[in-house]
Write a protein that holds these residues in place. Structure first.
Motif, short mmCIF file in Angstrom:
data_model
loop_
_atom_site.label_atom_id
_atom_site.label_comp_id
_atom_site.label_asym_id
_atom_site.label_seq_id
_atom_site.Cartn_x
_atom_site.Cartn_y
_atom_site.Cartn_z
N SER A 14 63.38 126.64 35.52
CA SER A 14 64.12 127.71 36.18
C SER A 14 65.45 127.91 35.49
O SER A 14 66.15 126.95 35.18
N VAL A 15 65.82 129.18 35.28
CA VAL A 15 67.11 129.49 34.68
C VAL A 15 68.19 129.23 35.72
O VAL A 15 68.16 129.76 36.82
N GLU A 16 69.16 128.40 35.36
CA GLU A 16 70.28 128.09 36.25
C GLU A 16 71.49 128.96 35.99
O GLU A 16 72.32 129.15 36.87
N GLY A 17 71.61 129.47 34.79
CA GLY A 17 72.76 130.32 34.50
C GLY A 17 73.00 130.46 33.01
O GLY A 17 72.23 129.95 32.19
N PHE A 18 74.09 131.15 32.69
CA PHE A 18 74.46 131.41 31.31
C PHE A 18 75.93 131.06 31.13
O PHE A 18 76.71 131.10 32.07
N GLU A 19 76.30 130.73 29.91
CA GLU A 19 77.70 130.56 29.56
C GLU A 19 77.94 131.09 28.16
O GLU A 19 77.01 131.21 27.37
N GLN A 20 79.19 131.43 27.89
CA GLN A 20 79.53 131.93 26.57
C GLN A 20 79.30 130.84 25.54
O GLN A 20 79.69 129.70 25.75
N GLY A 21 78.62 131.19 24.47
CA GLY A 21 78.36 130.24 23.39
C GLY A 21 79.38 130.38 22.28
O GLY A 21 80.48 130.92 22.47
N ARG A 22 78.98 129.96 21.12
CA ARG A 22 79.88 129.97 19.97
C ARG A 22 79.86 131.32 19.26
O ARG A 22 78.96 132.13 19.46
N ASP A 23 80.86 131.54 18.45
CA ASP A 23 80.92 132.71 17.58
C ASP A 23 80.47 132.29 16.19
O ASP A 23 80.87 131.23 15.70
N ILE A 24 79.67 133.11 15.54
CA ILE A 24 79.23 132.83 14.18
C ILE A 24 79.79 133.92 13.27
O ILE A 24 79.54 135.11 13.48
N TYR A 25 80.55 133.51 12.28
CA TYR A 25 81.18 134.44 11.35
C TYR A 25 80.37 134.47 10.06
O TYR A 25 80.14 133.44 9.44
N ASP A 26 79.94 135.67 9.66
CA ASP A 26 79.20 135.82 8.40
C ASP A 26 80.11 135.61 7.20
O ASP A 26 79.71 135.02 6.21
N ILE A 27 81.34 136.11 7.31
CA ILE A 27 82.33 135.93 6.25
C ILE A 27 83.67 135.57 6.89
O ILE A 27 83.92 135.90 8.05
N GLU A 28 84.52 134.90 6.15
CA GLU A 28 85.83 134.51 6.67
C GLU A 28 86.65 135.76 6.99
O GLU A 28 86.68 136.72 6.22
N GLY A 29 87.28 135.77 8.16
CA GLY A 29 88.09 136.90 8.58
C GLY A 29 87.30 138.04 9.20
O GLY A 29 87.84 139.11 9.45
N ASP A 30 86.03 137.83 9.44
CA ASP A 30 85.18 138.86 10.04
C ASP A 30 85.70 139.20 11.43
O ASP A 30 85.80 138.32 12.28
N PRO A 31 86.06 140.47 11.71
CA PRO A 31 86.58 140.82 13.03
C PRO A 31 85.49 140.91 14.10
O PRO A 31 85.79 140.95 15.29
N TYR A 32 84.23 140.94 13.70
CA TYR A 32 83.13 141.07 14.65
C TYR A 32 82.12 139.95 14.42
O TYR A 32 81.09 140.14 13.78
N PRO A 33 82.39 138.77 14.98
CA PRO A 33 81.44 137.68 14.80
C PRO A 33 80.17 137.91 15.62
O PRO A 33 80.17 138.70 16.57
N ASP A 34 79.12 137.23 15.23
CA ASP A 34 77.91 137.24 16.04
C ASP A 34 78.17 136.36 17.25
O ASP A 34 78.49 135.18 17.11
N LYS A 35 78.09 136.95 18.43
CA LYS A 35 78.34 136.22 19.67
C LYS A 35 77.05 135.56 20.14
O LYS A 35 75.98 136.13 20.06
N ARG A 36 77.17 134.36 20.68
CA ARG A 36 76.03 133.62 21.19
C ARG A 36 76.22 133.33 22.68
O ARG A 36 77.35 133.28 23.18
N VAL A 37 75.12 133.17 23.39
CA VAL A 37 75.10 132.83 24.80
C VAL A 37 74.20 131.62 24.95
O VAL A 37 73.18 131.49 24.27
N VAL A 38 74.57 130.71 25.84
CA VAL A 38 73.75 129.53 26.11
C VAL A 38 73.12 129.69 27.49
O VAL A 38 73.83 129.87 28.49
N MET A 39 71.79 129.64 27.54
CA MET A 39 71.05 129.72 28.80
C MET A 39 70.71 128.30 29.25
O MET A 39 70.16 127.52 28.48
N HIS A 40 71.06 127.97 30.49
CA HIS A 40 70.77 126.65 31.06
C HIS A 40 69.46 126.74 31.84
O HIS A 40 69.32 127.59 32.72
N VAL A 41 68.51 125.87 31.51
CA VAL A 41 67.21 125.87 32.18
C VAL A 41 66.96 124.49 32.77
O VAL A 41 67.02 123.47 32.07
N ARG A 42 66.70 124.44 34.09
CA ARG A 42 66.29 123.19 34.75
C ARG A 42 64.80 123.02 34.50
O ARG A 42 64.01 123.89 34.84
N VAL A 43 64.41 121.90 33.94
CA VAL A 43 63.03 121.67 33.53
C VAL A 43 62.21 121.13 34.70
O VAL A 43 62.57 120.13 35.31
#
Length: 87
Positions: A14-43
């Protein structure tokens, strides 16, 4: 449905919730990083574990989605407050 064989864990839970994940930068100084989300699942049960499920939960790293014109992130965190229908 699992379409590839390279998953570290396959669980039912069951999905318990979401939280903001890490930012991934393709190049140094990138103003628009790829944003990640972490989904918490109770097994509830495991099909494939490989030692990943240690505290009864798995944490799934997902792409958050695109930026809208206001430069606010759109995607999973925006909809995460809505209830999910049972599958």
């Amino acid at each position: 449905m699992v379409e590839s064989r390279d998953h570290k864990a396959i669980v039912i839970g069951s999905v318990e919730g979401f939280e903001q994940g890490r930012d991934i930068y393709d190049i140094e100084g990138d103003p628009y990083p790829d944003k990640r989300v972490v989904m918490h699942v109770r097994v509830d049960s495991t099909i494939k574990d490989n030692g990943i499920v240690s505290d009864g939960r798995v944490y799934v790293d997902l792409d958050q989605g695109a930026y809208i014109k206001t430069e606010s992130p759109a995607g999973l965190l925006t909809i995460s407050e809505r209830p999910y229908p049972p599958v």
